[in-house]
Scaffold this motif. Structure first.
Motif, short mmCIF file in Angstrom:
data_model
loop_
_atom_site.label_atom_id
_atom_site.label_comp_id
_atom_site.label_asym_id
_atom_site.label_seq_id
_atom_site.Cartn_x
_atom_site.Cartn_y
_atom_site.Cartn_z
N ARG A 21 -1.29 17.18 -4.35
CA ARG A 21 -0.19 16.93 -3.43
C ARG A 21 -0.46 15.54 -2.85
O ARG A 21 -1.14 15.39 -1.84
N ARG A 24 -0.41 14.46 0.63
CA ARG A 24 -1.42 14.96 1.56
C ARG A 24 -2.74 14.19 1.42
O ARG A 24 -3.72 14.52 2.09
N SER A 76 -0.46 27.74 -3.89
CA SER A 76 -1.77 27.72 -3.23
C SER A 76 -1.70 28.39 -1.87
O SER A 76 -0.67 28.33 -1.19
N PHE A 77 -2.81 29.01 -1.49
CA PHE A 77 -2.87 29.78 -0.25
C PHE A 77 -4.11 29.43 0.54
O PHE A 77 -5.22 29.43 0.01
N HIS A 78 -3.90 29.17 1.81
CA HIS A 78 -4.99 28.89 2.74
C HIS A 78 -4.99 30.08 3.69
O HIS A 78 -4.11 30.21 4.53
N HIS B 231 2.85 25.91 -0.97
CA HIS B 231 1.59 25.98 -0.23
C HIS B 231 1.82 26.83 1.02
O HIS B 231 2.72 26.57 1.80
N VAL B 232 0.98 27.84 1.16
CA VAL B 232 1.12 28.80 2.24
C VAL B 232 -0.14 28.73 3.09
O VAL B 232 -1.25 28.87 2.55
N THR B 233 0.00 28.50 4.37
CA THR B 233 -1.19 28.38 5.22
C THR B 233 -0.99 29.06 6.56
O THR B 233 0.13 29.15 7.05
N LYS B 240 8.14 22.50 5.05
CA LYS B 240 7.65 22.42 3.68
C LYS B 240 6.48 23.38 3.45
O LYS B 240 6.10 23.64 2.31
N TYR B 242 3.53 22.65 4.81
CA TYR B 242 2.33 21.84 4.95
C TYR B 242 1.79 21.92 6.38
O TYR B 242 2.57 21.91 7.33
N PRO B 243 0.46 21.96 6.51
CA PRO B 243 -0.09 21.95 7.87
C PRO B 243 0.21 20.64 8.59
O PRO B 243 -0.03 19.56 8.04
#
Lengths: 279, 381, 101
Positions: A21, A24, A76-78, B231-233, B240, B242-243
């Motif tokens: 990304r 980022r 993706s997973f955090h 992206h999952v956080t 979006k 995003y953090p």
């Protein structure tokens, strides 16, 4: 050759940019931190494995390494601290087509998440776990971890660590992992090769990557990141097939690296389908 | 494959009815951990899920179970878990992750008496405030309270529908008595069961924004493996996904995760009135205590007291409006629940100083008898 | 690399050649690419990038054999190499001269 050349000319960025990304980058990792290298080797392996990127998913926990999921341009997973593996278990069992990579750190996977790791290995859930081991809790400022060497100084062991560290490959092996390897970030090709093998293998794969944490661990133990890498260059011995019970990290005797285990046994899903779905 | 909807008349427990309700709602993934008095739900789906093409897994603890449920939901499956007090406590952190990442799933809490190990085999309603505020941070949640095995069946379907529509974990706050009670349960034909599915993204994948809300405030949800590169956080994130670690982004995210519930209260909240038309004293209750209260209303009416019952089916978001409306005209309220006053606090908040509101509570381990409620009612009003 | 004699099959062995590209703005100056390049192609620059780190510079461009080691060890995705074809390559054959350092 000319075709190759013109292709090369067209490419303006880093060859792994399409898996990043880019919006980022730069990432949060400190100068000299090895997580970026482990991550880069992992992306290289995703590319070279030939698996369809659409079906690759990366799951991370919390911590410095846990931020990796935020930089990969894939699903993706955090997740929460220590829980990347059970989250990934849910993903994999609910959609078995996925190639699930858990990318996280030693504190996340072996302290708070230790229970999940041993059980996922026991069940042989088909996933690839990459554990960046930097010997301390980096994100919170360098506290003692389950991997911190004896006598090492951290902010919570100001007199030196009185405890004995885990040997991660030994735990993974004893719990039932079907692929176990250990490398350092100096061994980029070997990491990439292991991750590629693990991605293509059915079963629970575990790859430990030793990495410097110059800002929090190195600083308190008088090791610059380049010095740590010199240790990785001079004090490591590659012994493929070494028994995981014999690979404790001891720089005096030499740090054993290699692919220790590569065996086959039915995965969690294969056994579930065979036993629970047969009429 | 066997039928996922077992149409017909059954004599089953609340726990089993809950499991059948889940299958009828389309649940195809269950991760759990044994705990009295919720174990029967896991035992039943362990047998039934593979029969209908689903997957059951008993995890190493409730923390793992809740994490696996979230993972399975993102893989596109309707997912659930079931537990009781101590397990509910362990699930809290990942319920918070589910709220923050807007992950549809259902969590059943068959309540037992606490705190701690308490009375494991005996019912209580002591986790009602934990259901509301158990995870850290501020959020909105949906919690339902079934009063019978039949309702365990229907409300489990409702819980899945709400979780899919509004993208959040929905809690079923049952209790040991309803969970272990066996009664006749009617399962309707497949085509009479209405089920909802999460809103799905349309349009170009490269321009997709994971948390861009649709018209009802809920963002469409893709599944893993569909090429959206999501992206999952659990960090504070922008549209979006995003953090973005700023107070402004936090404000936007909070507005979204609380707004989608606050704006749709009419669609979410369900209550049921019994003899309320001419009631002068209103009992407010839910779960097993609502059954007690129902009998107490009849008992009071027999003695000439004009009592009525407002049964809360939805607990959270709290049904403020029906209570506020009743407060305009009745002489008093009495909350009946097996704890020492949790929902009572909410009733008091809604009633204000308009009219007295008293509590008939119980520390747990037994049900409150209709006689006891009637005696308390006589004394108070 | 010094040879005590030129190998007999030197004409038959193909050695790939590469050009290193540096994305200076991404660099955090860890020095891994410089330290561990097997051909010592790189050195620290005396300049700063916009974030205040010293990025690498290409000191011995003719020596790059496109091994990609810098590309993967770099934790920042800030350096990579691209193969160039023989016909475009006007540089001397690295096998025919001893290492100048």
């Amino acid at each position: 050759m000319t075709e190759k050349r013109s292709k090369a000319k067209e490419r303006s960025g880093h060859p792994l940019d399409d898996l990043l990304r880019e919006d980022r980058i730069p990432h949060i990792w400190c100068p000299g931190c090895g997580i970026g290298t482990a991550f880069s080797s992992c992306l290289k392996a995703i590319r070279s494995s030939g698996v369809e990127p659409k079906n690759v998913v990366m799951v991370s926990g919390i911590g410095c390494s846990g931020r990796a999921a935020g930089y990969v341009n894939l699903d993706s997973f955090h997740t929460t601290h220590g829980r990347a593996i059970p989250f990934a278990t849910g993903l994999k069992l609910a959609n078995p087509v996925l190639h699930v990579i858990v990318f996280s750190g030693d504190g996340d996977l072996f302290a708070i998440g230790g229970n999940h790791l041993i059980h996922a290995a026991r069940r042989n859930v088909d996933m690839t776990v990459i554990c960046v081991n930097n010997f301390n809790y980096g994100m919170t400022g360098g506290q003692v971890a389950a991997t911190t060497p004896k006598s090492a100084r951290t902010t919570t062991t100001p007199f030196g660590n009185p405890e004995t560290p885990f040997s991660l490959p030994h735990i993974a092996y004893a719990s039932g992992a079907t692929y176990v390897a250990r490398w350092t970030i100096l061994h980029t090709r070997e990491i990439a090769k292991s991750v590629e093998e693990a991605l293509l293998k059915k079963g629970f794969s575990f790859i430990e990557v030793l990495s410097p944490c110059p800002v929090n661990y190195g600083r308190r133990n008088r090791e610059s990141s380049l010095e740590t890498l010199k240790i990785y260059q001079d004090k490591t011995i590659i012994k493929n097939g070494a028994h995981p019970s014999s690979v404790d990290i001891d720089p005096e005797k030499g740090i054993i690296l290699g692919k220790f285990i590569d065996v086959d046994r039915p995965t969690c899903k294969e056994m579930y389908d065979k036993i629970c779905r047969s009429e | 494959m066997k039928a996922s909807v077992l149409t017909g008349q059954h004599y089953i427990s609340g726990d089993v009815a809950c499991a059948e309700g889940a299958l009828a709602a389309g649940c195809r993934f269950f991760a759990g951990y044994p705990i009295t008095p919720a174990t029967e739900i896991a035992e039943h789906v362990a047998k039934r899920l593979p029969e209908v093409g689903g997957t059951f897994i008993q995890m190493e603890d409730e923390i793992a179970a809740m994490a696996a449920v979230l993972g399975a939901s993102w893989a596109g499956k309707k997912s659930m878990t079931a537990t009781s007090g101590p397990g509910f406590s362990l699930m809290m952190e990942n319920i918070g992750l589910g709220i923050c990442t807007e992950t549809p799933c259902v969590v059943v809490n068959v309540q037992r008496t606490g705190p701690s190990t308490g009375l494991p085999t005996m019912g209580a309603q002591g986790d009602m405030m934990q259901a509301r505020w158990g995870a850290h941070g501020h959020y909105e949640i949906i919690a339902l309270a079934p009063s019978s095995p039949q309702e365990m069946f229907y409300l489990t379907i409702t819980a899945f529908n709400l979780s899919e529509t509004y993208r959040l974990p929905v809690l079923i706050m049952s209790d040991e008595i309803v969970g272990h009670m066996s009664e006749r349960v009617t399962i309707p034909p497949f085509k009479e069961i209405s089920t909802s599915s999460r809103p799905r993204p349309k349009g170009r994948k490269d321009r997709f924004k994971l948390y861009k809300p649709g018209p009802n405030g809920v963002a469409p949800m893709p599944s893993v493996g569909e090429g959206f590169r999501i992206h999952v956080t659990g960090l504070t994130h922008d549209e979006k996904g995003y953090p973005v670690l700023t107070a402004e982004t936090q404000e936007e995210m909070m507005a979204r995760i609380t707004g989608k519930i606050r704006k749709n209260l009419g669609d979410i909240i369900q209550t049921e009135g019994y003899r309320l038309d001419d009631a002068e004293v209103v009992l407010i209750s839910y779960g097993v205590s609502a059954r007690t209260s129902l009998a107490a209303v009849d008992l009071a009416r027999k003695h000439g007291v004009k009592a009525g019952l407002l049964r809360l089916i939805t607990i959270w978001p709290f049904p403020e409006d029906p209570i506020r409306r009743l407060a305009e005209r009745v002489k008093g309220f009495m909350t009946v629940e097996i704890n020492m006053g949790q929902i009572h606090l909410e009733v008091q908040r809604c009633v204000g100083r308009k009219t007295p509101a008293v509590l008939v509570g119980h520390p747990g381990g037994a049900i409150i008898s209709p006689d006891h409620v009637y005696e308390a009612l006589k004394e108070a009003f | 690399m010094e040879f005590w004699r030129i190998p007999l099959d030197v004409e038959e062995i193909q050695i790939t050649r590469g050009v290193v590209h540096i994305l200076e703005e991404r660099c955090k100056g860890c020095g891994y690419c410089i330290e561990f390049c097997p051909r010592q192609v790189l050195a620290f620059s005396s300049r700063f990038n916009e974030r205040g780190y010293h990025p690498p510079v290409i000191k011995n461009p003719d020596d790059c054999v496109n091994c990609h080691y810098c590309e993967i060890i770099c934790p920042e995705f800030a350096i990579y190499s691209i193969e160039i074809s023989e016909q475009d390559d006007k540089r001397p054959d690295p096998r025919l001269h001893s290492n100048p350092r």
